[in-house]
Design a protein around this motif. Structure first.
Motif, mmCIF file in Angstrom:
data_model
loop_
_atom_site.group_PDB
_atom_site.id
_atom_site.type_symbol
_atom_site.label_atom_id
_atom_site.label_comp_id
_atom_site.label_asym_id
_atom_site.label_seq_id
_atom_site.Cartn_x
_atom_site.Cartn_y
_atom_site.Cartn_z
ATOM 1 N N ALA A 193 117.412 -34.695 46.113
ATOM 2 C CA ALA A 193 117.180 -33.405 45.465
ATOM 3 C C ALA A 193 115.989 -33.483 44.517
ATOM 4 N N ALA A 194 115.868 -34.583 43.794
ATOM 5 C CA ALA A 194 114.795 -34.744 42.814
ATOM 6 C C ALA A 194 113.428 -34.780 43.482
ATOM 7 N N TYR A 195 113.276 -35.570 44.565
ATOM 8 C CA TYR A 195 111.941 -35.659 45.164
ATOM 9 C C TYR A 195 111.581 -34.421 45.979
ATOM 10 N N LEU A 196 112.590 -33.734 46.509
ATOM 11 C CA LEU A 196 112.290 -32.485 47.220
ATOM 12 C C LEU A 196 111.799 -31.410 46.244
ATOM 13 N N LEU A 197 112.466 -31.309 45.105
ATOM 14 C CA LEU A 197 112.036 -30.328 44.100
ATOM 15 C C LEU A 197 110.689 -30.703 43.488
ATOM 16 N N ASP A 198 110.477 -31.977 43.305
ATOM 17 C CA ASP A 198 109.206 -32.432 42.736
ATOM 18 C C ASP A 198 108.031 -32.065 43.646
ATOM 19 N N ASN A 233 106.911 -28.700 42.679
ATOM 20 C CA ASN A 233 106.730 -28.537 41.227
ATOM 21 C C ASN A 233 107.933 -27.906 40.536
ATOM 22 N N GLU A 234 109.105 -28.277 40.992
ATOM 23 C CA GLU A 234 110.333 -27.843 40.342
ATOM 24 C C GLU A 234 111.085 -29.072 39.835
ATOM 25 N N LYS A 235 112.015 -28.847 38.902
ATOM 26 C CA LYS A 235 112.761 -29.946 38.311
ATOM 27 C C LYS A 235 114.258 -29.791 38.578
ATOM 28 N N ILE A 236 114.916 -30.911 38.762
ATOM 29 C CA ILE A 236 116.353 -30.905 39.007
ATOM 30 C C ILE A 236 117.110 -30.689 37.709
ATOM 31 N N GLY A 237 118.161 -29.870 37.788
ATOM 32 C CA GLY A 237 119.003 -29.602 36.632
ATOM 33 C C GLY A 237 120.359 -30.260 36.768
ATOM 34 N N GLU A 238 121.359 -29.670 36.090
ATOM 35 C CA GLU A 238 122.692 -30.276 36.107
ATOM 36 C C GLU A 238 123.361 -30.086 37.467
ATOM 37 N N VAL A 239 124.317 -30.925 37.723
ATOM 38 C CA VAL A 239 125.039 -30.857 38.995
ATOM 39 C C VAL A 239 126.009 -29.683 38.973
ATOM 40 N N LEU A 240 126.087 -28.946 40.070
ATOM 41 C CA LEU A 240 126.970 -27.795 40.194
ATOM 42 C C LEU A 240 128.163 -28.070 41.100
ATOM 43 N N LEU A 241 127.981 -28.981 42.031
ATOM 44 C CA LEU A 241 129.042 -29.250 43.014
ATOM 45 C C LEU A 241 128.911 -30.661 43.551
ATOM 46 N N ILE A 242 130.048 -31.329 43.715
ATOM 47 C CA ILE A 242 130.104 -32.620 44.401
ATOM 48 C C ILE A 242 131.235 -32.541 45.419
ATOM 49 N N GLU A 243 130.917 -32.815 46.654
ATOM 50 C CA GLU A 243 131.911 -32.742 47.719
ATOM 51 C C GLU A 243 131.849 -34.005 48.575
#
Length: 237
Positions: free
Chosen positions: A169-174, A177-187
């Motif tokens: 998620a981090a490298y896709l958003l990077d 030019n977007e930044k990863i935030g807090e986690v919303l779901l873990i499955e």
């Protein structure tokens, strides 16, 4: 005057409620990803299957039967001699059969038992089998393999799979030019667990009268493969 004030307050309440509903209905910017991890481990628990069967010393006349109790006592004594505790041996299945001689119908049913012996290696298997009457051994084989710390390894792989999801998620958003935030779901998705049988050098079950001593050098241990996938959703800052 009171009616005017009440109407003003009511309109303000409706406006705030509508604004709040609008904010709640606004879609959350997020990214959904799946992470995976694998591990291969060498088994340290080998479940050795030994099938014993009753037989007649005089097969033609069906006399002098060697009972399953006699064979079982031989097996238990051999296991003890090889250094394995009695509780490592369990009974898998019990069956009955008829020993046909030519076309003559047998008069008696003979009993057979399949035992499972938990071992950490196979180099003492020849000691165990040497102590049991050869004619009473129907077959021996590997039932399955396992590892004493399999639950710890599963936990480790699940953590790595979740970490892989976050890294993705981090490298896709990077990249946009977007930044990863807090986690919303873990499955946790369906896990995959592959526990093969060790491959014997001759790749067949060993029948009585056709058994050779075994040691670890005659075995090619196939590894247990663990594979897990974790799904996660993260807010986009």
């Amino acid at each position: 005057m009171k009616r005017l004030i009440f109407a003003f307050l009511l309109s303000g309440f409706i406006f705030n409620t509508q604004a709040q509903d609008k904010m709640e209905k606004e879609p959350i910017k997020k990214i959904d990803v799946t992470g995976s991890a694998e591990m291969e481990i060498v088994p340290d628990e080998i479940y050795f299957a030994i099938s014993l069967k009753e037989y007649f010393k005089d097969e033609k006349n069906q006399k002098d039967k060697v009972s399953i109790d006699v064979l079982e006592k031989q097996l238990i004594a051999s296991i003890s001699k090889a250094g394995f505790p009695r509780e490592n041996l369990t009974i898998g299945t019990v069956a009955g059969y008829r020993n046909w001689v030519d076309k003559k119908k047998p008069q008696f049913f003979l009993e057979s038992k399949r035992y499972i012996l938990k071992m950490n290696n196979l180099y003492k298997s020849d000691v165990i089998l040497d102590g049991v009457d050869d004619r009473g051994i129907e077959y021996v084989t590997i039932d399955h393999v396992d590892h004493s710390k399999i639950q710890e390894y599963r936990k480790e792989i699940k953590i790595k799979a979740l970490q892989a999801a976050k890294e993705k998620a981090a490298y896709l958003l990077d990249s946009i030019n977007e930044k990863i935030g807090e986690v919303l779901l873990i499955e946790e998705l369906d896990d995959q667990f592959y526990s093969p049988r060790p491959m014997l050098a001759n790749t067949r079950m060993m029948a009585a009268g056709d058994m050779a001593p075994m040691d670890d050098s005659t075995l090619e241990y196939q590894k247990i493969k663990l594979s897990y996938k974790m799904k996660a959703a993260f807010r986009i800052k």
